[in-house]
Design a protein around this motif. Structure first.
Motif, PDB file in Angstrom:
ATOM      1  N   SER A  14       0.875  -1.075   0.136  1.00 12.85           N
ATOM      2  CA  SER A  14       0.005  -0.157   0.233  1.00 12.85           C
ATOM      3  C   SER A  14       0.895   1.142   0.123  1.00 12.85           C
ATOM      4  O   SER A  14       0.758   2.186  -0.673  1.00 12.85           O
ATOM      5  CB  SER A  14      -0.898  -0.130   1.141  1.00 12.85           C
ATOM      6  OG  SER A  14      -1.821  -1.080   1.081  1.00 12.85           O
ATOM      7  N   LEU A  15       1.966   1.197   0.789  1.00 17.47           N
ATOM      8  CA  LEU A  15       2.700   2.204   0.925  1.00 17.47           C
ATOM      9  C   LEU A  15       3.309   2.646  -0.572  1.00 17.47           C
ATOM     10  O   LEU A  15       3.558   3.763  -1.026  1.00 17.47           O
ATOM     11  CB  LEU A  15       3.884   2.243   2.170  1.00 17.47           C
ATOM     12  CG  LEU A  15       3.421   2.392   3.360  1.00 17.47           C
ATOM     13  CD1 LEU A  15       4.507   1.963   4.480  1.00 17.47           C
ATOM     14  CD2 LEU A  15       2.891   3.668   3.769  1.00 17.47           C
ATOM     15  N   TRP A  16       3.945   1.627  -1.035  1.00 15.83           N
ATOM     16  CA  TRP A  16       4.566   1.588  -2.250  1.00 15.83           C
ATOM     17  C   TRP A  16       3.671   2.204  -3.412  1.00 15.83           C
ATOM     18  O   TRP A  16       4.142   2.839  -4.225  1.00 15.83           O
ATOM     19  CB  TRP A  16       5.141   0.357  -2.873  1.00 15.83           C
ATOM     20  CG  TRP A  16       6.270   0.216  -3.961  1.00 15.83           C
ATOM     21  CD1 TRP A  16       6.666   1.439  -4.618  1.00 15.83           C
ATOM     22  CD2 TRP A  16       6.543  -0.751  -4.735  1.00 15.83           C
ATOM     23  NE1 TRP A  16       7.449   1.039  -5.642  1.00 15.83           N
ATOM     24  CE2 TRP A  16       7.596  -0.559  -5.634  1.00 15.83           C
ATOM     25  CE3 TRP A  16       6.252  -2.426  -4.271  1.00 15.83           C
ATOM     26  CZ2 TRP A  16       8.044  -1.310  -6.410  1.00 15.83           C
ATOM     27  CZ3 TRP A  16       7.259  -3.171  -5.420  1.00 15.83           C
ATOM     28  CH2 TRP A  16       8.042  -2.721  -6.137  1.00 15.83           C
ATOM     29  N   PHE A  17       2.486   1.554  -3.490  1.00 21.88           N
ATOM     30  CA  PHE A  17       1.464   2.346  -4.350  1.00 21.88           C
ATOM     31  C   PHE A  17       1.240   3.708  -4.272  1.00 21.88           C
ATOM     32  O   PHE A  17       1.363   4.566  -5.258  1.00 21.88           O
ATOM     33  CB  PHE A  17       0.253   1.360  -4.299  1.00 21.88           C
ATOM     34  CG  PHE A  17      -0.724   1.963  -5.061  1.00 21.88           C
ATOM     35  CD1 PHE A  17      -0.921   1.542  -6.566  1.00 21.88           C
ATOM     36  CD2 PHE A  17      -1.977   2.610  -4.824  1.00 21.88           C
ATOM     37  CE1 PHE A  17      -1.733   2.014  -7.441  1.00 21.88           C
ATOM     38  CE2 PHE A  17      -2.976   3.132  -5.707  1.00 21.88           C
ATOM     39  CZ  PHE A  17      -2.941   2.820  -6.931  1.00 21.88           C
ATOM     40  N   PHE A  18       0.992   4.133  -2.961  1.00 18.70           N
ATOM     41  CA  PHE A  18       0.381   5.549  -2.912  1.00 18.70           C
ATOM     42  C   PHE A  18       1.771   6.387  -2.968  1.00 18.70           C
ATOM     43  O   PHE A  18       1.650   7.413  -3.534  1.00 18.70           O
ATOM     44  CB  PHE A  18      -0.153   5.820  -1.588  1.00 18.70           C
ATOM     45  CG  PHE A  18      -1.405   5.262  -1.355  1.00 18.70           C
ATOM     46  CD1 PHE A  18      -2.653   5.804  -2.281  1.00 18.70           C
ATOM     47  CD2 PHE A  18      -1.885   3.967  -0.555  1.00 18.70           C
ATOM     48  CE1 PHE A  18      -3.818   5.335  -2.020  1.00 18.70           C
ATOM     49  CE2 PHE A  18      -3.228   3.594  -0.685  1.00 18.70           C
ATOM     50  CZ  PHE A  18      -4.161   4.291  -1.401  1.00 18.70           C
ATOM     51  N   LEU A  19       3.012   6.101  -2.587  1.00 20.86           N
ATOM     52  CA  LEU A  19       4.081   6.830  -2.946  1.00 20.86           C
ATOM     53  C   LEU A  19       4.334   6.949  -4.409  1.00 20.86           C
ATOM     54  O   LEU A  19       5.006   7.925  -4.766  1.00 20.86           O
ATOM     55  CB  LEU A  19       5.263   6.184  -2.180  1.00 20.86           C
ATOM     56  CG  LEU A  19       5.443   6.344  -0.657  1.00 20.86           C
ATOM     57  CD1 LEU A  19       6.510   5.436   0.066  1.00 20.86           C
ATOM     58  CD2 LEU A  19       5.468   7.865  -0.242  1.00 20.86           C
ATOM     59  N   GLY A  20       4.374   5.908  -5.068  1.00 20.34           N
ATOM     60  CA  GLY A  20       4.562   5.815  -6.406  1.00 20.34           C
ATOM     61  C   GLY A  20       3.677   6.946  -7.111  1.00 20.34           C
ATOM     62  O   GLY A  20       3.818   7.586  -7.959  1.00 20.34           O
ATOM     63  N   LEU A  21       2.370   6.906  -6.627  1.00 20.16           N
ATOM     64  CA  LEU A  21       1.264   7.707  -7.076  1.00 20.16           C
ATOM     65  C   LEU A  21       1.719   9.563  -6.725  1.00 20.16           C
ATOM     66  O   LEU A  21       1.532  10.129  -7.635  1.00 20.16           O
ATOM     67  CB  LEU A  21      -0.251   7.504  -6.727  1.00 20.16           C
ATOM     68  CG  LEU A  21      -0.783   6.181  -7.308  1.00 20.16           C
ATOM     69  CD1 LEU A  21      -2.166   6.248  -6.723  1.00 20.16           C
ATOM     70  CD2 LEU A  21      -0.913   6.200  -8.869  1.00 20.16           C
ATOM     71  N   SER A  22       2.005   9.627  -5.719  1.00 24.03           N
ATOM     72  CA  SER A  22       2.689  10.787  -5.096  1.00 24.03           C
ATOM     73  C   SER A  22       3.655  11.471  -6.063  1.00 24.03           C
ATOM     74  O   SER A  22       3.840  12.657  -6.203  1.00 24.03           O
ATOM     75  CB  SER A  22       2.920  10.805  -3.727  1.00 24.03           C
ATOM     76  OG  SER A  22       1.843  10.364  -2.974  1.00 24.03           O
ATOM     77  N   LEU A  23       4.818  10.493  -6.222  1.00 25.98           N
ATOM     78  CA  LEU A  23       6.069  10.925  -7.121  1.00 25.98           C
ATOM     79  C   LEU A  23       5.455  11.345  -8.512  1.00 25.98           C
ATOM     80  O   LEU A  23       6.006  12.296  -9.021  1.00 25.98           O
ATOM     81  CB  LEU A  23       6.792   9.820  -7.085  1.00 25.98           C
ATOM     82  CG  LEU A  23       8.326  10.127  -7.757  1.00 25.98           C
ATOM     83  CD1 LEU A  23       8.558  11.134  -7.003  1.00 25.98           C
ATOM     84  CD2 LEU A  23       9.063   8.847  -8.102  1.00 25.98           C
ATOM     85  N   VAL A  24       4.570  10.481  -9.081  1.00 27.24           N
ATOM     86  CA  VAL A  24       4.211  10.791 -10.424  1.00 27.24           C
ATOM     87  C   VAL A  24       3.382  12.210 -10.382  1.00 27.24           C
ATOM     88  O   VAL A  24       3.486  13.089 -11.370  1.00 27.24           O
ATOM     89  CB  VAL A  24       3.122   9.726 -11.019  1.00 27.24           C
ATOM     90  CG1 VAL A  24       2.386  10.093 -12.408  1.00 27.24           C
ATOM     91  CG2 VAL A  24       3.933   8.358 -11.142  1.00 27.24           C
ATOM     92  N   ALA A  25       2.430  12.398  -9.366  1.00 28.08           N
ATOM     93  CA  ALA A  25       1.649  13.593  -9.055  1.00 28.08           C
ATOM     94  C   ALA A  25       2.685  14.744  -9.098  1.00 28.08           C
ATOM     95  O   ALA A  25       2.339  15.954  -9.543  1.00 28.08           O
ATOM     96  CB  ALA A  25       0.693  13.620  -7.821  1.00 28.08           C
ATOM     97  N   LEU A  26       3.700  14.661  -8.303  1.00 29.46           N
ATOM     98  CA  LEU A  26       4.905  15.754  -8.333  1.00 29.46           C
ATOM     99  C   LEU A  26       5.723  15.899  -9.348  1.00 29.46           C
ATOM    100  O   LEU A  26       6.825  16.472  -9.320  1.00 29.46           O
ATOM    101  CB  LEU A  26       5.380  15.606  -7.041  1.00 29.46           C
ATOM    102  CG  LEU A  26       4.572  15.835  -5.683  1.00 29.46           C
ATOM    103  CD1 LEU A  26       5.373  15.257  -4.503  1.00 29.46           C
ATOM    104  CD2 LEU A  26       3.963  17.146  -5.618  1.00 29.46           C
ATOM    105  N   ARG A  27       5.521  14.951 -10.447  1.00 29.50           N
ATOM    106  CA  ARG A  27       6.527  14.977 -11.587  1.00 29.50           C
ATOM    107  C   ARG A  27       7.053  16.482 -12.059  1.00 29.50           C
ATOM    108  O   ARG A  27       8.256  16.621 -12.168  1.00 29.50           O
ATOM    109  CB  ARG A  27       6.286  14.113 -12.501  1.00 29.50           C
ATOM    110  CG  ARG A  27       7.153  13.941 -13.867  1.00 29.50           C
ATOM    111  CD  ARG A  27       6.671  12.841 -14.771  1.00 29.50           C
ATOM    112  NE  ARG A  27       5.670  13.613 -15.703  1.00 29.50           N
ATOM    113  CZ  ARG A  27       6.000  14.324 -16.630  1.00 29.50           C
ATOM    114  NH1 ARG A  27       7.044  14.697 -17.242  1.00 29.50           N
ATOM    115  NH2 ARG A  27       4.787  14.983 -17.181  1.00 29.50           N
ATOM    116  N   ARG A  28       6.166  17.202 -12.373  1.00 28.33           N
ATOM    117  CA  ARG A  28       6.297  18.577 -13.003  1.00 28.33           C
ATOM    118  C   ARG A  28       6.984  19.166 -12.260  1.00 28.33           C
ATOM    119  O   ARG A  28       8.175  19.943 -12.526  1.00 28.33           O
ATOM    120  CB  ARG A  28       4.945  19.278 -13.548  1.00 28.33           C
ATOM    121  CG  ARG A  28       4.521  18.416 -14.889  1.00 28.33           C
ATOM    122  CD  ARG A  28       3.089  18.996 -15.337  1.00 28.33           C
ATOM    123  NE  ARG A  28       2.505  18.293 -16.507  1.00 28.33           N
ATOM    124  CZ  ARG A  28       2.961  18.486 -17.743  1.00 28.33           C
ATOM    125  NH1 ARG A  28       3.764  19.329 -17.812  1.00 28.33           N
ATOM    126  NH2 ARG A  28       2.403  17.978 -18.691  1.00 28.33           N
TER     127      ARG A  28
END
Length: 310
Positions: A14-28
């Motif tokens: 769960s942590l890996w999934f949500f941290l991955g999504l957070s990183l993608v959201a902060l990409r720009r």
């Protein structure tokens, strides 16, 4: 035992999934910040960012489920009249073991990808060695196509084709060779492979890897520009890009990545040298935030496990 392990593994996933999504959201915003740095430092920090989701997930899960560490990171609190420091309360009899199966399948998929990539790289290197002549600093392949790349992971070698050597003058050959030596020095093929492996399950990770490749190429261009002028390096890139073919898979090629962006980076003012303070402060902030997040994360995970177990 299997249920405790499975529940902890579910927390990790769960942590890996949500941290991955957070990183993608902060990409720009992340890429905007990195573009102002020297390519060497930007690629190092970008590589760290790609490794962050899985690294933080593993470390956090271990800390949450290791009672000896909990005494320092998790506040004293009570459950049903029992007050103590402990790992998160709650077991998921069904979801826990299922998460272990999912993790095993993911590890198998990643291992297969890694094996195929390393095998392809080794075969490519063996093929090049079989048909090439060792010139000391590089391997020369008898091919009239304009090829310049590095092949291999742990012990990479520079490969130049006879066509490229004949097509370039002495200065251009030295520019290409110095660029490719930069890939060898930093083992860029291995770094790109590792970044791909740890980011395979992460959505949108291909864009991060593309930026990583671009940053690596810019850094190697700057290595070549330490001896030759930046304008000469830019002209060499354009000349070979107009006439060359793509290199073999699993290699770092001289003109395989974003030629226009690399040329513009060379024609713009030189970036400031890498600052050790930026790297050290970034690591310190990340470690501090990770430590401070353990206690609230502990309670949130307990609430989630109680909710799922009802």
């Amino acid at each position: 035992m299997i249920e405790h392990l499975g529940t902890a593994n579910l927390v990790f996933l769960s942590l890996w999934f949500f941290l991955g999504l957070s990183l993608v959201a902060l990409r720009r915003p992340l890429l905007m910040l990195l573009r102002g740095l020297h390519p060497q430092q930007a690629t190092s920090l970008l590589l760290v960012a790609v490794f962050l989701p899985i690294s933080i997930s593993v470390a956090t899960t271990v800390l949450l489920y290791l009672p000896l560490v909990n005494d320092f990171l998790i506040g004293y609190h009570c459950h049903d009249g029992v007050c103590s420091n402990h790992h998160p309360v709650g077991i998921l009899p069904q979801a826990g073991p299922a998460s272990l199966v999912l993790t095993v399948l993911a590890l198998v998929a990643i291992s297969r990808k890694s094996w195929r990539s390393t095998t392809a790289s080794r075969r490519c290197k063996d093929s090049v060695r079989l048909f090439s002549r060792d010139r000391g600093d590089f391997l020369e392949v008898p091919d009239q196509q304009l090829l310049a790349f590095t092949v291999g992971l742990l012990t990479p070698r520079v490969v130049l084709s006879s066509g490229l050597l004949a097509h370039c003058d002495e200065k251009e050959r030295d520019i290409v060779l110095r660029h490719e030596r930069g890939h060898v020095l930093h083992r860029d093929n291995l770094r790109l492979l590792l970044a791909k492996m740890v980011s395979l399950p992460m959505p949108g990770a291909a864009r991060f890897r593309g930026e990583l490749r671009l940053g690596i190429e810019k850094h190697c261009d700057l290595i070549a520009s330490k001896v030759h002028s930046r304008a000469d390096v830019a002209r060499c890139i354009v000349k070979l890009a107009e006439a060359s073919c793509a290199a073999a898979p699993h290699t770092s090629s001289f003109v395989d990545e974003a030629v226009e962006q690399r040329v513009m980076a060379l024609l713009n003012p030189a970036p400031r040298p890498p600052s050790p303070f930026i790297t050290a402060s970034t690591v310190a902030v990340m470690l501090t935030l990770a430590g401070l997040s353990i206690n609230p994360l502990h309670h949130q995970i307990e609430l989630l496990l109680f909710w799922l177990s009802e």
